[in-house]
Structure formats: structure tokens, C-alpha cells
Design an enzyme around this catalytic site. Structure first.
Site, PDB file in Angstrom:
ATOM      1  N   HIS A   1      33.933  32.379 -46.639  1.00 35.28           N
ATOM      2  CA  HIS A   1      34.948  33.013 -47.492  1.00 35.28           C
ATOM      3  C   HIS A   1      35.353  34.369 -46.894  1.00 35.28           C
ATOM      4  O   HIS A   1      36.542  34.703 -46.831  1.00 35.28           O
ATOM      5  CB  HIS A   1      34.376  33.172 -48.908  1.00 35.28           C
ATOM      6  CG  HIS A   1      35.254  33.922 -49.856  1.00 35.28           C
ATOM      7  ND1 HIS A   1      36.059  33.292 -50.776  1.00 35.28           N
ATOM      8  CD2 HIS A   1      35.459  35.253 -50.028  1.00 35.28           C
ATOM      9  CE1 HIS A   1      36.718  34.210 -51.478  1.00 35.28           C
ATOM     10  NE2 HIS A   1      36.364  35.414 -51.038  1.00 35.28           N
ATOM     11  N   GLU A   2      34.360  35.135 -46.451  1.00 32.60           N
ATOM     12  CA  GLU A   2      34.655  36.459 -45.874  1.00 32.60           C
ATOM     13  C   GLU A   2      35.402  36.318 -44.547  1.00 32.60           C
ATOM     14  O   GLU A   2      36.316  37.089 -44.256  1.00 32.60           O
ATOM     15  CB  GLU A   2      33.359  37.265 -45.683  1.00 32.60           C
ATOM     16  CG  GLU A   2      32.587  37.555 -46.974  1.00 32.60           C
ATOM     17  CD  GLU A   2      33.434  38.252 -48.033  1.00 32.60           C
ATOM     18  OE1 GLU A   2      34.272  39.101 -47.665  1.00 32.60           O
ATOM     19  OE2 GLU A   2      33.283  37.938 -49.222  1.00 32.60           O
TER      20      GLU A   2
ATOM     21  N   HIS B   1      39.013  35.852 -45.196  1.00 33.91           N
ATOM     22  CA  HIS B   1      39.748  37.092 -45.497  1.00 33.91           C
ATOM     23  C   HIS B   1      40.211  37.755 -44.198  1.00 33.91           C
ATOM     24  O   HIS B   1      41.309  38.291 -44.122  1.00 33.91           O
ATOM     25  CB  HIS B   1      38.849  38.080 -46.250  1.00 33.91           C
ATOM     26  CG  HIS B   1      38.787  37.862 -47.738  1.00 33.91           C
ATOM     27  ND1 HIS B   1      39.904  37.711 -48.526  1.00 33.91           N
ATOM     28  CD2 HIS B   1      37.724  37.796 -48.595  1.00 33.91           C
ATOM     29  CE1 HIS B   1      39.529  37.556 -49.796  1.00 33.91           C
ATOM     30  NE2 HIS B   1      38.220  37.588 -49.862  1.00 33.91           N
TER      31      HIS B   1
ATOM     32  N   GLU C   1      42.398  35.895 -52.925  1.00 37.98           N
ATOM     33  CA  GLU C   1      41.077  35.320 -53.225  1.00 37.98           C
ATOM     34  C   GLU C   1      41.127  33.798 -53.189  1.00 37.98           C
ATOM     35  O   GLU C   1      40.251  33.145 -52.625  1.00 37.98           O
ATOM     36  CB  GLU C   1      40.578  35.778 -54.599  1.00 37.98           C
ATOM     37  CG  GLU C   1      39.990  37.164 -54.634  1.00 37.98           C
ATOM     38  CD  GLU C   1      38.962  37.409 -53.543  1.00 37.98           C
ATOM     39  OE1 GLU C   1      38.319  36.454 -53.069  1.00 37.98           O
ATOM     40  OE2 GLU C   1      38.815  38.558 -53.146  1.00 37.98           O
TER      41      GLU C   1
HETATM   42 ZN   LIG Z   1      37.029  37.345 -51.469  1.00 38.09          ZN
END
Ligand SMILES: [Zn+2]
Length: 326
Positions: free
Chosen positions: A132-133, A136, A190
Site C-alpha cells: 500500500h505504501e 502511494h 487512499e
Molecule cells: Zn495510505
């Protein structure tokens, strides 16, 4: 020949549909420009800013001094990066902090709290948060968001970049040292990080359902021990909706594989090493606690429960109890 506006618009919207299709196709990972979009920073500038911020985090946070855990987390991270759309080099570092957190700085600097390893029971669960990071970073969310913010508040945002980070108290955790502008992403970003991260997790060979297991663990942890998830991390909205969305995406866009990685012996070793380290630390702090029950040797008394029943001397142990005041 002239192309009319309507025609141009339809070409434009058609190409957007293709771009979206690509974003939903994990076999195209690496060949999709997921970081495109309005950005006022060059990629070099983004990396330079991230480097500066990472140095600040290292100064303010308690970095975990354990090369075995550090090397392992970096190895798992680099494998995810190889299966991602990211175009920048990455570093992964571990912060000695038992709150559940992982965060990314612009340009590929990822920090993982020991609290993540503590909570994640499998390598795939830990990897889901890291993926997930990475997403980003791949989608350049931090700089894109900063550019948006700059438009809204042009006076303050550049100061954060140029003047370094504000010196927040360390007890708030390293996450707090990073301007919230970077890390509390818009809902859209997100959702995109969830969507792309899930695909990276899958492409790296992990069971994508681990992302759901991790969400469930986070939700129950937050219920049981409010505050044990770093504020920054919990700004990723944690709810049933996010969970259901991930479930639907797994079914819709990830073709089933015969085998998935769920856990590895390396992860079990590293996690065991960390838990043992935490236990030793807990024991040391209990020993230092002056309110603990004290063993006192009194002549003539029998061995204390759990003590070896030596009777070679009259110096036998007994337990003197005191009420524990916590
Ligand atoms: Zn996030």
C-alpha cells in the site's frame, strides 16, 4: 481535415478508459504510468525532498538497530517494488516503535514500525501494508497532494519543503514528524493505494486475501486498544466498506493462481526474534520496577513456590509480598 471537439473529446475519454483498464490489469504492471497527473515537482526534486525528510525521520525516531530484521524487511520490500509500477529506487527502514504503522515519504523512502511486524502474523499480511505504501510512492501521491495544497495555501507548503520538518515531540512517533499534508491523503488517493497495492501484493506472489486479514486485525486492534494504531496510519479510513471493496477487487481483477505465498520461515524467524527482543525488554523494565514483589531470604522458612528447594543453608527464600501499585 478537422477533428471536431466532440470527436476530440471522445478520443480523450476513450484513452482514459484504456488507461483505467490498464490500471486494473495486473499483467500490465510496470507498463502503466500510474504517477501521471498534475505535479509541480520533477521526479528528481521529489527524491531530493524525500531524502531530506528521511534524514529528519532518522534523527527524530528511534531506528531499530538490528541488521537481520532490517535486511529482511528491505528484501521483502524490494521484491514488492520489482512487482510494482514504481520508477524510483526504494529504501526500507525499521523504526523501533510498537504502534502499528508504516509510512512512505516522497521518492521511495519507506518506514515500517516494529508494531507492524508484531501485529502481522504472516509475511503476506506485513507485505500488504508495505505494498500500500509503495503504491502511494508509485502514484506520486505525496507530491501531487502537496501541489494541490500549495494552490490552497501557497505560503506554508513550500516552507515545509525548504525549511525542513517541524520538530515535533518524539513521543508522538515518527509519523507525527511528517507534515500531515503528505500523509493524510485524500480518499481518492487512499482508494487508489489500496487498489494498486493489492495488485503489487498479488504480482509478488502473495495471497491477496492477506490484505483483508490485515484490515481485520487493524480493526480489532483499534477496538481492543484504541491508540495502538498510529494516527497517520489510521487516517486511511478503516472500515467495513474498505474491506468489502478489497474483497470485490480480488474477485474482479485478480485471476486466481494455483499457489500463493502466505508465510515464510524467514518471517517467522524475524517475528520471533522481534517478540523475544520485546519480551527481554519487558522483563528488564519489570526488574527495574521497585513495586514488584521482593524475594527476601529469611532463616528457617521453606522454599518459595517455584524456587528450587535447596536446604544447604539456613538462608532460605521466602516471598515478601507487597501490593502492586500500578
Ligand atoms: Zn495510505
Amino acid at each position: 481535415m478537422r477533428i471536431g471537439w466532440a470527436c476530440l473529446l471522445s478520443i480523450l475519454s476513450l484513452s482514459m478508459v484504456f488507461a483505467d483498464d490498464k490500471k486494473s490489469d495486473p499483467s500490465q504492471i510496470g507498463d502503466r504510468d500510474v504517477g501521471k497527473g498534475l505535479n509541480c515537482y520533477s521526479i528528481d526534486k521529489e527524491i531530493a525532498m524525500g531524502k531530506q525528510m528521511a534524514a529528519e525521520v532518522q534523527r527524530q525516531a528511534k531506528m531499530l538497530d538490528d541488521p537481520i530484521i532490517g535486511e529482511y524487511v528491505n528484501r521483502v520490500g524490494q521484491n514488492l517494488v520489482r512487482n510494482s509500477d514504481a520508477k524510483v529506487p526504494f529504501t526500507f527502514q525499521v523504526i523501533d516503535d510498537d504502534t502499528l504503522n508504516a509510512f512512505a515519504l516522497p521518492g521511495g523512502f519507506i518506514f515500517v514500525h516494529t508494531g507492524l511486524i508484531h501485529t502481522a502474523e504472516t509475511e503476506a499480511e506485513m507485505a500488504s501494508a508495505m505494498a500500500h505504501e509503495i503504491a502511494h510512492v508509485a502514484a506520486r501521491h505525496m507530491t501531487r497532494q502537496a501541489c494541490r495544497a500549495q494552490i490552497a495555501n501557497i505560503a506554508t507548503i513550500p516552507l515545509i519543503f525548504l525549511g525542513g520538518l517541524p520538530g515535533y515531540a518524539i513521543r508522538q512517533g515518527a509519523g507525527a514528524a511528517i507534515p500531515m499534508t503528505f500523509l493524510s491523503f485524500s480518499r481518492g488517493f487512499e482508494a487508489e493505494a489500496d487498489y494498486l497495492g493489492l495488485q503489487y501484493l498479488y504480482a509478488a506472489g502473495y495471497d491477496p486475501n492477506a490484505a483483508i486479514d490485515m484490515f481485520e486485525k487493524m480493526m480489532s486492534l483499534e477496538k481492543r486498544k484504541p491508540g495502538s494504531i498510529a494516527k497517520v496510519f489510521s487516517t486511511h479510513p478503516l472500515n467495513e466498506d474498505r474491506l468489502r471493496k478489497t474483497q470485490a477487487e480480488i474477485e474482479k481483477i485478480l485471476p486466481q493462481k494455483a499457489e500463493y505465498i502466505v508465510n515464510t520461515s524467514d518471517y517467522m524467524e524475524v517475528r520471533g526474534r522481534l517478540l523475544a527482543m520485546e519480551n527481554r525488554r519487558k522483563m528488564r523494565s519489570t526488574e527495574k520496577d521497585s513495586n514488584r514483589p521482593v524475594l527476601r531470604h529469611t532463616p528457617g522458612s521453606g522454599p518459595a513456590p517455584g524456587e528450587p528447594g535447596e536446604d544447604a543453608s539456613d538462608d532460605r527464600p521466602t516471598i515478601k509480598r507487597r501490593d502492586l501499585i500500578e
